[in-house]
Design a protein around this motif. Sequence first.
Motif, PDB file in Angstrom:
ATOM      1  N   SER A 260       0.797  -1.107  -0.160  1.00 39.88           N
ATOM      2  CA  SER A 260       0.092  -0.188   0.011  1.00 39.88           C
ATOM      3  C   SER A 260       0.747   1.062   0.012  1.00 39.88           C
ATOM      4  CB  SER A 260      -0.739  -0.093   1.058  1.00 39.88           C
ATOM      5  OG  SER A 260      -0.281  -0.166   2.280  1.00 39.88           O
ATOM      6  N   ASN A 261       2.142   1.114   0.347  1.00 36.60           N
ATOM      7  CA  ASN A 261       2.956   2.320   0.190  1.00 36.60           C
ATOM      8  C   ASN A 261       3.870   2.389  -0.893  1.00 36.60           C
ATOM      9  OD1 ASN A 261       3.581   4.496   2.100  1.00 36.60           O
ATOM     10  ND2 ASN A 261       5.643   3.520   2.619  1.00 36.60           N
ATOM     11  N   ALA A 262       3.511   1.569  -1.833  1.00 35.79           N
ATOM     12  CA  ALA A 262       4.571   1.400  -2.993  1.00 35.79           C
ATOM     13  C   ALA A 262       4.719   2.791  -3.658  1.00 35.79           C
ATOM     14  CB  ALA A 262       4.144   0.596  -4.018  1.00 35.79           C
ATOM     15  N   ALA A 263       3.940   3.600  -3.621  1.00 33.99           N
ATOM     16  CA  ALA A 263       4.074   4.873  -4.531  1.00 33.99           C
ATOM     17  C   ALA A 263       4.825   5.916  -3.530  1.00 33.99           C
ATOM     18  CB  ALA A 263       2.794   5.649  -4.799  1.00 33.99           C
ATOM     19  N   GLN A 264       4.622   5.909  -2.218  1.00 36.66           N
ATOM     20  CA  GLN A 264       5.728   6.654  -1.507  1.00 36.66           C
ATOM     21  C   GLN A 264       7.058   6.232  -1.445  1.00 36.66           C
ATOM     22  OE1 GLN A 264       4.644   9.594   0.193  1.00 36.66           O
ATOM     23  NE2 GLN A 264       6.946   9.531   0.395  1.00 36.66           N
ATOM     24  N   GLN A 265       7.197   4.953  -1.555  1.00 32.67           N
ATOM     25  CA  GLN A 265       8.494   4.455  -1.505  1.00 32.67           C
ATOM     26  C   GLN A 265       9.366   4.930  -2.929  1.00 32.67           C
ATOM     27  OE1 GLN A 265       8.459   0.076  -0.802  1.00 32.67           O
ATOM     28  NE2 GLN A 265       7.763   0.470   1.342  1.00 32.67           N
ATOM     29  N   LYS A 266       8.526   4.796  -3.874  1.00 33.22           N
ATOM     30  CA  LYS A 266       9.112   5.056  -5.371  1.00 33.22           C
ATOM     31  C   LYS A 266       9.455   6.326  -5.389  1.00 33.22           C
ATOM     32  CE  LYS A 266       7.678   5.686 -10.116  1.00 33.22           C
ATOM     33  NZ  LYS A 266       6.737   5.732 -11.108  1.00 33.22           N
ATOM     34  N   PHE A 267       8.498   7.369  -4.805  1.00 35.58           N
ATOM     35  CA  PHE A 267       8.875   8.762  -4.658  1.00 35.58           C
ATOM     36  C   PHE A 267      10.192   8.877  -3.785  1.00 35.58           C
ATOM     37  CE2 PHE A 267       8.231  12.919  -2.668  1.00 35.58           C
ATOM     38  CZ  PHE A 267       8.339  13.766  -3.959  1.00 35.58           C
ATOM     39  N   GLN A 268      10.155   8.483  -2.801  1.00 39.39           N
ATOM     40  CA  GLN A 268      11.508   8.696  -1.823  1.00 39.39           C
ATOM     41  C   GLN A 268      12.520   8.228  -2.590  1.00 39.39           C
ATOM     42  OE1 GLN A 268      11.218  10.433   1.084  1.00 39.39           O
ATOM     43  NE2 GLN A 268      13.401  10.401   0.726  1.00 39.39           N
ATOM     44  N   ASN A 269      12.637   7.091  -3.236  1.00 33.84           N
ATOM     45  CA  ASN A 269      13.816   6.673  -4.064  1.00 33.84           C
ATOM     46  C   ASN A 269      14.137   7.672  -5.083  1.00 33.84           C
ATOM     47  OD1 ASN A 269      13.786   4.430  -2.447  1.00 33.84           O
ATOM     48  ND2 ASN A 269      12.853   3.036  -3.812  1.00 33.84           N
TER      49      ASN A 269
END
Length: 440
Positions: free
Chosen positions: A76-85
């Motif tokens: 559920s947090n994939a978009a946030q993780q991608k943005f942080q990367n």
Amino acid sequence: MQHKFDEKPQTQFTPEAQSAISQIRESTYSVLVGRNNSGKSFLLKNIAQQWGVKASYIGPARYQNFNLLTPFAPNSNAAQQKFQNFINEFSNQSHNLDNSSANLQQAISELSDVARGYFAEIMDNLLGAQIEILTTIPGNSMSQRYVSCNGHNISYTSSGFRLIATLVTSLLNPEYDTFLIDEPELGISPEAQGILADFIFDREKRAKYFSHIRTLVMATHSTVFLDHKNITNNYIVSKTDLSINVNRVANQYDFNKIHFFLLGNRFETLYLPSCIVLVEGKTDHKFLEKLFAIRYASYKISVIAAHSDSKIKEHLNFAKGMLSDFQRSPYRDRIFVVLDATHTRGLADELARMGLPRDNIIVWPRNGIEYYYPDAVMDTVFGSGGAITISGDNITRNGITLHKNELADRVIALLQAATPMNPELVSLFLAKVEATLGFV
């Protein structure tokens, strides 16, 4: 001034650029053009950083291959993780990274069943590719899955095919409402670029497949991906020292400068054929291009596939924009438009009002170029006798059914300079072309 070897340039945006970014945020489509090292990629990355987690940057380093699909656990947090990367990479002080988080294998696996069905539809529409998700061991649903493309593993397709697939699966991800694509033309043939661009700019298709997208921004070196319908959606990016400026295209003159100077086209190669023929579809284009090449080998006739009758007006408008006085130009009588019997109501009248001579607008009495293929060639393909019937994209005669693209390929393979042409094709069209070319 000499800087340290690892010192990151302190690139800044002009006030005009900041204003343009605000305009782009409110646009449905925007296209950025500029010379190499003008700051287009840097601009896209800054926009992605500024607009946050709902904005997806798709960089140029997106080529990849895979053999099997791998199940991916929900996150559920994939978009946030991608943005942080992305932010971590973008702030890297040692060098400029062109990595892209787009992962075709993962993207296909994570699509919903409905979205995966859309992916198959889109690839069929764009490239005629039949996409299926199959098991490695037939009859065993627990065996690993792979993507089949026309019966073979997708790993055997071309890099261009997979690059298009990567863009499509990325755009189908509902986690994002904004996509920033760096060089959508990368690794894709000019013909496929045109098909992809038409698809992206088609509002009905966007509403069906990509209704979640608020803003789509592309940075390109290809004129194919310019917004030809709304020219003010195009922006010119330039850089002086460490300052990046962005200017919105204001008029046809600015738009023409992009075509013929900034993106490297030459008037001689685009507008000095013997005549120009605008057609609606790919099969019309295939057949007429081959026919002209063998029948009028000493002449240069440019056949342009608009891919839909609605696009023909755009192509004619572009030609008019490049010819300072269309009514007095010698090309006015050297541009032909070929329409199917079924076409947009009133289109022929609109083309005439735009200045095209009525005699140069050819409307087939029967709906489909297939009715006008040479009889001798059709007899070779289907056998003698009988009439064709057309159902969608399938052509049937004497119990044999072929897709129209396959039929076109067979016809042009058999076509020779001495092949007798269909009488209606000659009287309705070829006789007019020959008169234009100066035949007696």
